[in-house]
Write a protein that holds these residues in place. Structure first.
Motif, PDB file in Angstrom:
ATOM      1  N   GLY A 103      15.073  -2.627  11.758  1.00 35.60           N
ATOM      2  CA  GLY A 103      15.909  -3.251  10.746  1.00 35.60           C
ATOM      3  C   GLY A 103      17.374  -2.956  11.027  1.00 35.60           C
ATOM      4  O   GLY A 103      17.750  -1.788  11.184  1.00 35.60           O
ATOM      5  N   SER A 104      18.200  -3.996  11.109  1.00 36.87           N
ATOM      6  CA  SER A 104      19.624  -3.799  11.437  1.00 36.87           C
ATOM      7  C   SER A 104      20.331  -3.021  10.332  1.00 36.87           C
ATOM      8  O   SER A 104      21.361  -2.383  10.569  1.00 36.87           O
ATOM      9  N   TRP A 105      19.781  -3.043   9.118  1.00 33.14           N
ATOM     10  CA  TRP A 105      20.446  -2.396   7.986  1.00 33.14           C
ATOM     11  C   TRP A 105      20.048  -0.931   7.808  1.00 33.14           C
ATOM     12  O   TRP A 105      20.734  -0.182   7.137  1.00 33.14           O
ATOM     13  N   ASN A 106      18.898  -0.523   8.432  1.00 34.36           N
ATOM     14  CA  ASN A 106      18.471   0.875   8.218  1.00 34.36           C
ATOM     15  C   ASN A 106      17.853   1.540   9.440  1.00 34.36           C
ATOM     16  O   ASN A 106      17.533   2.743   9.399  1.00 34.36           O
ATOM     17  N   GLY A 107      17.665   0.790  10.537  1.00 37.76           N
ATOM     18  CA  GLY A 107      17.108   1.381  11.755  1.00 37.76           C
ATOM     19  C   GLY A 107      15.616   1.653  11.715  1.00 37.76           C
ATOM     20  O   GLY A 107      15.045   2.177  12.682  1.00 37.76           O
ATOM     21  N   GLU A 108      14.951   1.304  10.610  1.00 38.28           N
ATOM     22  CA  GLU A 108      13.501   1.543  10.498  1.00 38.28           C
ATOM     23  C   GLU A 108      12.729   0.480  11.285  1.00 38.28           C
ATOM     24  O   GLU A 108      13.218  -0.620  11.536  1.00 38.28           O
ATOM     25  N   ARG A 109      11.489   0.840  11.631  1.00 35.71           N
ATOM     26  CA  ARG A 109      10.655  -0.051  12.453  1.00 35.71           C
ATOM     27  C   ARG A 109       9.822  -0.970  11.564  1.00 35.71           C
ATOM     28  O   ARG A 109       9.204  -0.520  10.600  1.00 35.71           O
ATOM     29  N   TYR A 110       9.779  -2.269  11.928  1.00 33.71           N
ATOM     30  CA  TYR A 110       9.036  -3.262  11.147  1.00 33.71           C
ATOM     31  C   TYR A 110       8.211  -4.154  12.072  1.00 33.71           C
ATOM     32  O   TYR A 110       8.581  -4.369  13.227  1.00 33.71           O
ATOM     33  N   TYR A 111       7.123  -4.685  11.508  1.00 32.54           N
ATOM     34  CA  TYR A 111       6.371  -5.727  12.194  1.00 32.54           C
ATOM     35  C   TYR A 111       6.683  -7.058  11.522  1.00 32.54           C
ATOM     36  O   TYR A 111       6.556  -7.192  10.302  1.00 32.54           O
ATOM     37  N   ARG A 112       7.110  -8.022  12.321  1.00 33.83           N
ATOM     38  CA  ARG A 112       7.416  -9.364  11.800  1.00 33.83           C
ATOM     39  C   ARG A 112       6.131 -10.176  11.783  1.00 33.83           C
ATOM     40  O   ARG A 112       5.575 -10.493  12.835  1.00 33.83           O
ATOM     41  N   THR A 113       5.661 -10.541  10.600  1.00 40.69           N
ATOM     42  CA  THR A 113       4.343 -11.175  10.490  1.00 40.69           C
ATOM     43  C   THR A 113       4.335 -12.656  10.852  1.00 40.69           C
ATOM     44  O   THR A 113       3.285 -13.200  11.202  1.00 40.69           O
ATOM     45  N   GLY A 114       5.498 -13.333  10.739  1.00 40.97           N
ATOM     46  CA  GLY A 114       5.492 -14.783  10.915  1.00 40.97           C
ATOM     47  C   GLY A 114       4.975 -15.509   9.687  1.00 40.97           C
ATOM     48  O   GLY A 114       4.838 -16.729   9.685  1.00 40.97           O
TER      49      GLY A 114
ATOM     50  N   LEU B 161       0.843  -1.190   0.000  1.00 40.54           N
ATOM     51  CA  LEU B 161       0.000   0.000   0.000  1.00 40.54           C
ATOM     52  C   LEU B 161       0.882   1.245   0.000  1.00 40.54           C
ATOM     53  O   LEU B 161       2.087   1.176   0.300  1.00 40.54           O
ATOM     54  N   GLN B 162       0.255   2.369  -0.271  1.00 42.14           N
ATOM     55  CA  GLN B 162       0.955   3.647  -0.244  1.00 42.14           C
ATOM     56  C   GLN B 162       1.641   3.854   1.124  1.00 42.14           C
ATOM     57  O   GLN B 162       1.084   3.510   2.153  1.00 42.14           O
ATOM     58  N   HIS B 163       2.861   4.388   1.079  1.00 41.82           N
ATOM     59  CA  HIS B 163       3.656   4.713   2.271  1.00 41.82           C
ATOM     60  C   HIS B 163       3.925   3.482   3.149  1.00 41.82           C
ATOM     61  O   HIS B 163       4.034   3.573   4.365  1.00 41.82           O
ATOM     62  N   THR B 164       3.958   2.318   2.498  1.00 42.69           N
ATOM     63  CA  THR B 164       4.207   1.064   3.217  1.00 42.69           C
ATOM     64  C   THR B 164       5.352   0.323   2.526  1.00 42.69           C
ATOM     65  O   THR B 164       5.494   0.407   1.308  1.00 42.69           O
ATOM     66  N   GLU B 165       6.155  -0.383   3.324  1.00 42.50           N
ATOM     67  CA  GLU B 165       7.290  -1.119   2.769  1.00 42.50           C
ATOM     68  C   GLU B 165       7.179  -2.592   3.149  1.00 42.50           C
ATOM     69  O   GLU B 165       6.802  -2.922   4.282  1.00 42.50           O
ATOM     70  N   ILE B 166       7.477  -3.464   2.206  1.00 44.91           N
ATOM     71  CA  ILE B 166       7.528  -4.906   2.479  1.00 44.91           C
ATOM     72  C   ILE B 166       8.971  -5.375   2.300  1.00 44.91           C
ATOM     73  O   ILE B 166       9.578  -5.138   1.257  1.00 44.91           O
ATOM     74  N   VAL B 167       9.480  -6.035   3.335  1.00 46.62           N
ATOM     75  CA  VAL B 167      10.819  -6.625   3.270  1.00 46.62           C
ATOM     76  C   VAL B 167      10.671  -8.129   3.488  1.00 46.62           C
ATOM     77  O   VAL B 167       9.932  -8.567   4.374  1.00 46.62           O
ATOM     78  N   ILE B 168      11.350  -8.920   2.671  1.00 50.83           N
ATOM     79  CA  ILE B 168      11.421 -10.369   2.908  1.00 50.83           C
ATOM     80  C   ILE B 168      12.764 -10.618   3.587  1.00 50.83           C
ATOM     81  O   ILE B 168      13.823 -10.371   2.999  1.00 50.83           O
TER      82      ILE B 168
ATOM     83  N   GLU C 247      10.815 -14.425   5.796  1.00 49.27           N
ATOM     84  CA  GLU C 247       9.701 -13.912   6.595  1.00 49.27           C
ATOM     85  C   GLU C 247       9.287 -12.532   6.084  1.00 49.27           C
ATOM     86  O   GLU C 247      10.129 -11.685   5.810  1.00 49.27           O
ATOM     87  N   LEU C 248       7.977 -12.318   5.982  1.00 47.79           N
ATOM     88  CA  LEU C 248       7.458 -11.034   5.505  1.00 47.79           C
ATOM     89  C   LEU C 248       7.450 -10.037   6.664  1.00 47.79           C
ATOM     90  O   LEU C 248       6.807 -10.262   7.691  1.00 47.79           O
ATOM     91  N   TRP C 249       8.197  -8.950   6.494  1.00 47.11           N
ATOM     92  CA  TRP C 249       8.224  -7.853   7.460  1.00 47.11           C
ATOM     93  C   TRP C 249       7.517  -6.645   6.848  1.00 47.11           C
ATOM     94  O   TRP C 249       7.662  -6.374   5.651  1.00 47.11           O
ATOM     95  N   VAL C 250       6.757  -5.939   7.678  1.00 44.64           N
ATOM     96  CA  VAL C 250       6.023  -4.755   7.213  1.00 44.64           C
ATOM     97  C   VAL C 250       6.601  -3.505   7.864  1.00 44.64           C
ATOM     98  O   VAL C 250       6.757  -3.457   9.086  1.00 44.64           O
ATOM     99  N   GLY C 251       6.905  -2.498   7.039  1.00 45.28           N
ATOM    100  CA  GLY C 251       7.360  -1.221   7.567  1.00 45.28           C
ATOM    101  C   GLY C 251       6.481  -0.087   7.051  1.00 45.28           C
ATOM    102  O   GLY C 251       5.677  -0.275   6.143  1.00 45.28           O
ATOM    103  N   GLY C 252       6.629   1.082   7.650  1.00 43.51           N
ATOM    104  CA  GLY C 252       5.917   2.245   7.122  1.00 43.51           C
ATOM    105  C   GLY C 252       4.645   2.594   7.877  1.00 43.51           C
ATOM    106  O   GLY C 252       4.441   2.213   9.029  1.00 43.51           O
ATOM    107  N   ALA C 253       3.769   3.317   7.174  1.00 41.12           N
ATOM    108  CA  ALA C 253       2.645   4.003   7.809  1.00 41.12           C
ATOM    109  C   ALA C 253       1.544   3.095   8.337  1.00 41.12           C
ATOM    110  O   ALA C 253       0.686   3.553   9.082  1.00 41.12           O
ATOM    111  N   GLN C 254       1.530   1.818   7.951  1.00 44.15           N
ATOM    112  CA  GLN C 254       0.456   0.927   8.404  1.00 44.15           C
ATOM    113  C   GLN C 254       0.779   0.225   9.729  1.00 44.15           C
ATOM    114  O   GLN C 254      -0.096  -0.398  10.325  1.00 44.15           O
ATOM    115  N   VAL C 255       2.021   0.315  10.175  1.00 44.30           N
ATOM    116  CA  VAL C 255       2.446  -0.485  11.339  1.00 44.30           C
ATOM    117  C   VAL C 255       1.897   0.122  12.637  1.00 44.30           C
ATOM    118  O   VAL C 255       2.107   1.299  12.929  1.00 44.30           O
TER     119      VAL C 255
END
Length: 493
Positions: A358-369, A310-317, A332-340
C-alpha cells in the motif's frame, strides 16, 4: 502470536488425547491415534528423502488416510500439493512437474516415488521429526490461470492457523462435529479439516464421491453434524430439494459464489434458529477473508453483503490510483493481514503484480480483481469481477484457460465460454464454438475437454456460432453471446 498447524494440532492432542478426531462410515480415530498415525507417515517420508521445504503431492479420495497424509507431510516439514484423483492425467502431470514434487502419497505416477499411508501403528516410536515454523509453506494449491496455465498459491502455516483460531465468524468447540465434503484440491477443505482438528472438534468424513442433495440429510443426521460448509450451488440445490436436511446443524456456511436472497429467505423461514453465514475469499487469502452472519430479523435486499473482515485481516477498497476510497464508493477489493498467502510458486512477475504494498502505509495486500464497496458501518458489499474471470461451484475459472483447451481441438477455430443460468436455476458453463471446417463432433470435443480439464471446467453445453461478437476494444463481447436453447438436445452432445 501465530503458530504452525502441527504445533496447534499437537496442543489439541495434549488437551484431549481420547477425543474423536476423525469419524468415517463405521470407524473413528482419536486425536492420540491420529497423532501416532501421522507421525508414522512423517517418519516414512523423511526416510524416503523428504526434507523441510520439499513439496509432496497428496492424491487420495476423502478418507482417514487423506487427513493422515496431509498431517504427515506437514510433520515431515514439507508442503502438501493436494491433487483431485478425478483430475485428467495430463493436468496432474503438469502440476507435479510445475510444483517440483519429490514424492506422491496415494497414487502412482511414472517418474515419482510413491508412498502409501501405512497401517495404524500400535505405538508411536518416531523421533527427530523437523519442527515447522509459522511462516513455512503448508500447501500449494492450483487455481485457474488466465494464460491457459494454472498457477499455484503458496499458503503458509500461519495463514491456516489464523483462519481457524478464535474465528469471529463461527463458533467451533470440542463438542462440534464438522462435515468434510469438499474435494482436497478446493480450499474449502482447508477450513473443514483444520477448522475441526485445530479446535478439538470431530471431523466427519463424507463417503468418497458426490453426495446427492437427496442423501445429504441422512448423512448429516446419522453423524450428528453441527457445522457445515456448502458451495453456493450446492447450498441452493439443497434448499430446493430438502431444506430440512439442515435441521440438526447450529451453523450453515456458504460461499464461492453469490448467494441467492430468495433461498436465504426460504431457509430462514424454515429453520429460524439456524445460523447462516455468507463467506467470501480467494485462494490467495486462505479460504475466507470476510463473512456475514445473516441476522434473524435482518432486512434482506437485492443482494447479501459479504460482511466484515476475519480476525487479524484488513479489507481496503482501492481506487484506480491504488489508494483507499471513501465509504460507499466502488473500487477493487484488496486484502491485507494474516490471511494473505506468500505468493505464487515460481511466478515472480505475477506475484509482484497481485501482491503489492500500500502506497499510503507500506503494508502488504493481495489485489483480488473483485469490485466491492464498504458501507459506512464497515460491512463489505460484493459488486462482481473487474475482469472476465468467474466462479462456478466455488471454483475459480479463467475463461482463457478453457478457451485455449477448446481451440486445441482440430475442429474448433475459435471459442468463448461463459456462465449462463439454466431454467432449473443452476449456473452452468457454456461454450460458443466457431467451427474450423464443416464438421463439429461435439461428443469428441467433450471427450477432448474431459481428457485435459478438471470436471468443473468442462462446458455443460456447446453452441455453434458463425463468429464471436467483439467489443469496441477488440475483446470477445461475452454479454452479446446468444442465449443457449436449453431445450435443444444438440446443446449437450
Amino acid at each position: 502470536m501465530s503458530t504452525s498447524v502441527t504445533d496447534a494440532f499437537r496442543a489439541q492432542v495434549v488437551r484431549a488425547p481420547d477425543a474423536v478426531a476423525l469419524s468415517a462410515e463405521q470407524s473413528t480415530v482419536t486425536y492420540a491415534g491420529l497423532d501416532r498415525w501421522s507421525d508414522a507417515l512423517a517418519g516414512e517420508l523423511v526416510e524416503a528423502g523428504v526434507r523441510p521445504g520439499d513439496h509432496v503431492a497428496v492424491c487420495l479420495e476423502r478418507s482417514p488416510q487423506l487427513v493422515v497424509a496431509l498431517l504427515g507431510v506437514l510433520k515431515a516439514g514439507a508442503a502438501y500439493v493436494p491433487i483431485d484423483p478425478d483430475d485428467p492425467e495430463s493436468r496432474v502431470s503438469m502440476m507435479l512437474t510445475d510444483a517440483q514434487v519429490s514424492v506422491v502419497v496415494g497414487q502412482f505416477f511414472v517418474g515419482y516415488t510413491m508412498l502409501s499411508v501405512p497401517p495404524v501403528p500400535e505405538d508411536s516410536a518416531v523421533e527427530g521429526l523437523p519442527e515447522a515454523a509459522p511462516e513455512d509453506v503448508a500447501y500449494l494449491m492450483y487455481t485457474s490461470g488466465s494464460t491457459g496455465r494454472p498457477k499455484s498459491v503458496m499458503v503458509e502455516h500461519r495463514n491456516i492457523t489464523n483462519l481457524v483460531t478464535d474465528p469471529n465468524y463461527v463458533e467451533i468447540t470440542p463438542g462440534d462435529r464438522m462435515l468434510q465434503l469438499a474435494t482436497v484440491a478446493f480450499d474449502a477443505a482447508t477450513f473443514e479439516i483444520w477448522g475441526a482438528l485445530l479446535n478439538g472438534a470431530a471431523l466427519v468424513l463424507a463417503p468418497p464421491g458426490v453426495v446427492q442433495a437427496e442423501d445429504l440429510g441422512d448423512l448429516l443426521r446419522t453423524n450428528e453434524v453441527s457445522i457445515l460448509f456448502l458451495t453456493a450451488a450446492l447450498f441452493h440445490r439443497q434448499i430446493d430439494v430438502d431444506v430440512d436436511a439442515f435441521k440438526g446443524l447450529h451453523t450453515i456456511m456458504s460461499g464461492g459464489d453469490v448467494l441467492s436472497v430468495p433461498h436465504i429467505r426460504r431457509l430462514r423461514e424454515a429453520l429460524p434458529e439456524l445460523r447462516i453465514v455468507n463467506c467470501y475469499g480467494p485462494t490467495e487469502s486462505t479460504t475466507f477473508v470476510t463473512c456475514h452472519r445473516v441476522g434473524v430479523n435482518e432486512r434482506l435486499g437485492g443482494a447479501l453483503p459479504i460482511g466484515v473482515p476475519l480476525q487479524h485481516t484488513e479489507i481496503v477498497i482501492a481506487g484506480a490510483d491504488g489508494r483507499p476510497v471513501p465509504a460507499g464508493t466502488p473500487g477493487e477489493l484488496w486484502v491485507g493481514g494474516a490471511q494473505v498467502a506468500r505468493g505464487y510458486w515460481n511466478r515472480p512477475e505475477l506475484t509482484a503484480e497481485k501482491f503489492v504494498r500500500g502506497s499510503w502505509n507500506g503494508e502488504r495486500y493481495y489485489r483480488t480483481g473483485d469490485q466491492a464497496r464498504k458501507r459506512a458501518d464497515g460491512v463489505v458489499e460484493f459488486l462482481g469481477r473487474m475482469d472476465d474471470q468467474f466462479k462456478l461451484r466455488g471454483f475459480r475459472i479463467e475463461p482463457g484457460e478453457v478457451e485455449n483447451a477448446l481451440t486445441e481441438h482440430p475442429q474448433v477455430r475459435n471459442a468463448a465460454v461463459g456462465v449462463r443460468t439454466h431454467p432449473s436455476g443452476d449456473r452452468r458453463l457454456v461454450a460458443w464454438i466457431v467451427k474450423s471446417g464443416e464438421e463439429l463432433d461435439k461428443r469428441a470435443l467433450r471427450a477432448h475437454m474431459r481428457a485435459t480439464m478438471p470436471e468443473h471446467m468442462v462446458p455443460a453445453g456447446f453452441v455453434v456460432v458463425d463468429e464471436l461478437p467483439i467489443t469496441s476494444n477488440g475483446k470477445t463481447d461475452r454479454k452479446a453471446l446468444p442465449e443457449p436453447d436449453w431445450s435443444s438436445k444438440s446443446l449437450y452432445v
